[in-house]
Scaffold this motif. Structure first.
Motif, mmCIF file in Angstrom:
data_model
loop_
_atom_site.group_PDB
_atom_site.id
_atom_site.type_symbol
_atom_site.label_atom_id
_atom_site.label_comp_id
_atom_site.label_asym_id
_atom_site.label_seq_id
_atom_site.Cartn_x
_atom_site.Cartn_y
_atom_site.Cartn_z
ATOM 1 N N ILE A 134 0.889 -1.167 0.000
ATOM 2 C CA ILE A 134 0.000 0.000 0.000
ATOM 3 C C ILE A 134 0.924 1.213 0.000
ATOM 4 O O ILE A 134 1.888 1.267 0.777
ATOM 5 C CB ILE A 134 -0.940 0.002 1.221
ATOM 6 N N VAL A 135 0.660 2.151 -0.902
ATOM 7 C CA VAL A 135 1.557 3.307 -1.026
ATOM 8 C C VAL A 135 0.808 4.607 -0.723
ATOM 9 O O VAL A 135 -0.422 4.682 -0.826
ATOM 10 C CB VAL A 135 2.187 3.397 -2.443
ATOM 11 N N ASN A 136 1.604 5.587 -0.352
ATOM 12 C CA ASN A 136 1.105 6.952 -0.159
ATOM 13 C C ASN A 136 1.419 7.708 -1.451
ATOM 14 O O ASN A 136 2.580 7.972 -1.749
ATOM 15 C CB ASN A 136 1.829 7.562 1.044
ATOM 16 N N ARG A 137 0.358 8.044 -2.216
ATOM 17 C CA ARG A 137 0.610 8.667 -3.523
ATOM 18 C C ARG A 137 1.009 10.139 -3.396
ATOM 19 O O ARG A 137 1.247 10.795 -4.392
ATOM 20 C CB ARG A 137 -0.623 8.526 -4.426
ATOM 21 N N GLY A 138 1.055 10.646 -2.187
ATOM 22 C CA GLY A 138 1.516 12.025 -2.013
ATOM 23 C C GLY A 138 0.922 12.685 -0.793
ATOM 24 O O GLY A 138 1.630 13.205 0.056
ATOM 25 N N HIS A 139 -0.420 12.634 -0.694
ATOM 26 C CA HIS A 139 -1.060 13.351 0.418
ATOM 27 C C HIS A 139 -1.980 12.459 1.237
ATOM 28 O O HIS A 139 -2.955 12.928 1.812
ATOM 29 C CB HIS A 139 -1.842 14.554 -0.127
ATOM 30 N N ALA A 140 -1.664 11.167 1.283
ATOM 31 C CA ALA A 140 -2.520 10.261 2.061
ATOM 32 C C ALA A 140 -2.416 10.606 3.545
ATOM 33 O O ALA A 140 -1.373 11.067 4.019
ATOM 34 C CB ALA A 140 -2.069 8.817 1.853
ATOM 35 N N SER A 141 -3.510 10.379 4.259
ATOM 36 C CA SER A 141 -3.470 10.478 5.724
ATOM 37 C C SER A 141 -3.286 9.056 6.251
ATOM 38 O O SER A 141 -3.493 8.070 5.517
ATOM 39 C CB SER A 141 -4.777 11.074 6.254
ATOM 40 N N ALA A 142 -2.924 8.962 7.531
ATOM 41 C CA ALA A 142 -2.820 7.632 8.144
ATOM 42 C C ALA A 142 -4.195 6.970 8.119
ATOM 43 O O ALA A 142 -4.309 5.755 7.939
ATOM 44 C CB ALA A 142 -2.311 7.765 9.570
ATOM 45 N N ASP A 143 -5.227 7.789 8.276
ATOM 46 C CA ASP A 143 -6.586 7.258 8.260
ATOM 47 C C ASP A 143 -6.933 6.641 6.897
ATOM 48 O O ASP A 143 -7.555 5.581 6.822
ATOM 49 C CB ASP A 143 -7.558 8.397 8.611
ATOM 50 N N ASP A 144 -6.513 7.298 5.810
ATOM 51 C CA ASP A 144 -6.727 6.720 4.470
ATOM 52 C C ASP A 144 -6.077 5.332 4.391
ATOM 53 O O ASP A 144 -6.685 4.368 3.910
ATOM 54 C CB ASP A 144 -6.047 7.575 3.376
ATOM 55 N N ILE A 145 -4.828 5.257 4.854
ATOM 56 C CA ILE A 145 -4.079 3.986 4.755
ATOM 57 C C ILE A 145 -4.751 2.925 5.621
ATOM 58 O O ILE A 145 -4.931 1.782 5.202
ATOM 59 C CB ILE A 145 -2.603 4.203 5.173
ATOM 60 N N TYR A 146 -5.150 3.335 6.814
ATOM 61 C CA TYR A 146 -5.788 2.396 7.742
ATOM 62 C C TYR A 146 -7.089 1.848 7.129
ATOM 63 O O TYR A 146 -7.325 0.643 7.123
ATOM 64 C CB TYR A 146 -6.083 3.110 9.061
ATOM 65 N N ARG A 147 -7.906 2.755 6.593
ATOM 66 C CA ARG A 147 -9.188 2.308 6.022
ATOM 67 C C ARG A 147 -8.967 1.443 4.786
ATOM 68 O O ARG A 147 -9.702 0.498 4.536
ATOM 69 C CB ARG A 147 -10.078 3.521 5.701
ATOM 70 N N LEU A 148 -7.922 1.767 4.021
ATOM 71 C CA LEU A 148 -7.620 0.945 2.841
ATOM 72 C C LEU A 148 -7.195 -0.470 3.272
ATOM 73 O O LEU A 148 -7.634 -1.464 2.668
ATOM 74 C CB LEU A 148 -6.534 1.615 2.000
ATOM 75 N N CYS A 149 -6.377 -0.555 4.327
ATOM 76 C CA CYS A 149 -5.978 -1.884 4.845
ATOM 77 C C CYS A 149 -7.221 -2.707 5.189
ATOM 78 O O CYS A 149 -7.333 -3.876 4.816
ATOM 79 C CB CYS A 149 -5.161 -1.755 6.129
ATOM 80 N N LYS A 150 -8.137 -2.078 5.921
ATOM 81 C CA LYS A 150 -9.354 -2.783 6.355
ATOM 82 C C LYS A 150 -10.185 -3.222 5.153
ATOM 83 O O LYS A 150 -10.704 -4.340 5.100
ATOM 84 C CB LYS A 150 -10.220 -1.860 7.249
ATOM 85 N N ALA A 151 -10.321 -2.322 4.170
ATOM 86 C CA ALA A 151 -11.131 -2.640 2.983
ATOM 87 C C ALA A 151 -10.498 -3.796 2.206
ATOM 88 O O ALA A 151 -11.202 -4.724 1.758
ATOM 89 C CB ALA A 151 -11.253 -1.397 2.098
ATOM 90 N N VAL A 152 -9.169 -3.767 2.064
ATOM 91 C CA VAL A 152 -8.484 -4.843 1.330
ATOM 92 C C VAL A 152 -8.703 -6.176 2.049
ATOM 93 O O VAL A 152 -9.029 -7.197 1.423
ATOM 94 C CB VAL A 152 -6.966 -4.521 1.188
ATOM 95 N N GLN A 153 -8.559 -6.163 3.371
ATOM 96 C CA GLN A 153 -8.762 -7.412 4.131
ATOM 97 C C GLN A 153 -10.165 -7.970 3.899
ATOM 98 O O GLN A 153 -10.344 -9.160 3.666
ATOM 99 C CB GLN A 153 -8.576 -7.144 5.634
ATOM 100 N N LYS A 154 -11.143 -7.073 3.932
ATOM 101 C CA LYS A 154 -12.548 -7.492 3.803
ATOM 102 C C LYS A 154 -12.817 -8.076 2.406
ATOM 103 O O LYS A 154 -13.392 -9.161 2.263
ATOM 104 C CB LYS A 154 -13.446 -6.269 4.065
ATOM 105 N N ILE A 155 -12.353 -7.356 1.388
ATOM 106 C CA ILE A 155 -12.649 -7.785 0.014
ATOM 107 C C ILE A 155 -11.897 -9.082 -0.318
ATOM 108 O O ILE A 155 -12.454 -9.995 -0.939
ATOM 109 C CB ILE A 155 -12.330 -6.645 -0.989
ATOM 110 N N VAL A 156 -10.644 -9.173 0.128
ATOM 111 C CA VAL A 156 -9.871 -10.399 -0.143
ATOM 112 C C VAL A 156 -10.541 -11.592 0.551
ATOM 113 O O VAL A 156 -10.657 -12.679 -0.024
ATOM 114 C CB VAL A 156 -8.393 -10.235 0.295
ATOM 115 N N LYS A 157 -11.008 -11.383 1.753
ATOM 116 C CA LYS A 157 -11.699 -12.466 2.487
ATOM 117 C C LYS A 157 -12.953 -12.910 1.711
ATOM 118 O O LYS A 157 -13.187 -14.112 1.508
ATOM 119 C CB LYS A 157 -12.054 -11.968 3.897
ATOM 120 N N GLU A 158 -13.730 -11.930 1.269
ATOM 121 C CA GLU A 158 -14.973 -12.252 0.539
ATOM 122 C C GLU A 158 -14.674 -12.987 -0.774
ATOM 123 O O GLU A 158 -15.340 -13.947 -1.125
ATOM 124 C CB GLU A 158 -15.734 -10.961 0.192
#
Ligand SMILES: Cc1cc2nc3c(=O)[nH]c(=O)nc-3n(C[C@H](O)[C@H](O)[C@H](O)COP(=O)(O)OP(=O)(O)OC[C@H]3O[C@@H](n4cnc5c(N)ncnc54)[C@H](O)[C@@H]3O)c2cc1C
Length: 313
Positions: free
Chosen positions: A271-295
């Motif tokens: 997961i990369v920071n394209r320039g102006h990501a917040s930690a919250d963006d990265i955190y939510r992306l981690c959670k979303a990836v986990q959920k979708i990969v599981k499904e």
């Protein structure tokens, strides 16, 4: 906290000295994700006794503390950290070569360790080329690459054990190393120094081959990994029988983004920071990836990265 903010700051300053105490340091400047809010206090203890006194003060006044390496496997919250960040980079970074053994401070960089080993005729560390961490962080994570890990070249670790107030030397066998795991994750002991057993080779051809191997690994990383963007390396651990990056790609998530945080299309495990990501963006992306990969695949992805501070659920 049992005392006022000012009293605590003054107590810390008395222990570490004004030159090794900073306040409200933006942790985005100390992490490879380049995100994270301020640390209320940031100290660089000059020796073991100073480190121990800092921890004693934190425990006495009930202020949390955290040992930061090079922040290359860490997502720090946008809210920052309301305690004391202890960093060993400034004063615990010596690397000493003698006979078959090599000693490195917990705050030394893997790069310095590897380059020093190559210059002094030691082989066995080339797998670590391009891993941007400290010796302490590497041992905590049991970092590795190309079928080798830091445990494979380690002989013992000198740690501070805050719960018993002791400094002890722990053998490799007692470190409970496994894939991206060590006993440090359960105990929170602090790595002060590590002793490595490396082969000291007088054979010029073997040394040249080792240097060549290290350079090849670096080039391979440049080709395969999105090093042009801030990241923390592989975000998730390798699940048994699969590869995280491949599962993420198969789930159709290459390039998937939240804010400026994105799944790298070059290597879906990052997961990369394209320039102006917040930690919250990265955190939510981690959670979303986990959920979708599981499904989509049935696999549960476990984060490899560590988290510091509070994240909105
Ligand atoms: C581009 C890139 C590529 C990467 N490639 C790899 C790879 O190939 N293989 C791999 O395994 N990792 C890789 N990583 C991840 C990372 O570099 C490693 O996990 C590294 O070992 C983390 O070290 P650090 O000092 O940055 O630790 P930090 O991120 O600062 O901290 C990680 C954890 O270690 C603890 N810690 C740090 N220092 C100490 C200490 N002295 N005593 C006790 N605990 C301590 C911290 O408290 C924290 O819990 C990569 C990262 C990036 C950005």
């Amino acid at each position: 906290m049992k005392v006022s903010d000012i009293e605590f700051t003054s107590g810390l300053a008395q222990i570490v000295g004004a030159e090794d105490l900073e306040e409200r340091v933006l942790l985005s400047t100390c992490t490879t994700f380049a995100v994270g809010g301020p640390a209320r206090w940031f100290v660089s203890p000059k020796d073991e006794q100073t480190l121990i006194r800092v921890i004693d003060l934190c425990k006495k006044e009930e202020v949390p503390y955290f040992v930061l390496g090079y922040g290359s496997n860490l997502l720090v919250s946008d809210h920052g950290y309301k305690g004391v960040i202890i960093r060993l980079k400034k004063h615990f970074s010596d690397v000493v070569f003698s006979g078959q053994t090599v000693k490195a401070g917990g705050g030394a960089s893997l790069k310095r360790l590897l380059n020093g080993a190559l210059e002094n005729g030691y082989v066995g560390l080339s797998f670590a080329a391009g891993i941007p961490g400290s010796v302490g962080g590497a041992i905590y994570m049991n970092c590795g690459a190309y079928e080798k890990d830091i445990a494979s070249v380690l002989s013992s670790v000198r740690v501070y054990q805050p719960e018993s107030h002791t400094v002890a030397t722990i053998t490799k066998e007692d470190m409970q190393f496994a894939y991206r795991r060590s006993i440090l994750m359960d105990t929170h002991w602090i790595v002060l120094e590590a002793t490595f057993t490396l082969e000291h080779s007088a054979d010029a051809a073997a040394l040249e081959a080792e240097k060549h191997q290290a350079e090849e690994y670096i080039q391979s990383r440049k080709k395969k990994q999105p090093l042009e963007y801030p990241s923390a390396g592989s975000t998730f651990k390798r699940p048994t029988g699969a590869y995280a990056g491949k599962l993420i790609m198969e789930a159709g998530l290459a390039g998937f983004s939240i804010g400026d945080a994105a799944v790298s299309s070059k290597h879906c495990g990052f997961i990369v920071n394209r320039g102006h990501a917040s930690a919250d963006d990265i955190y939510r992306l981690c959670k979303a990836v986990q959920k979708i990969v599981k499904e989509k695949t049935g696999f549960e992805l476990e984060p490899e990265i560590c988290f510091l501070g509070s994240f909105d659920q």
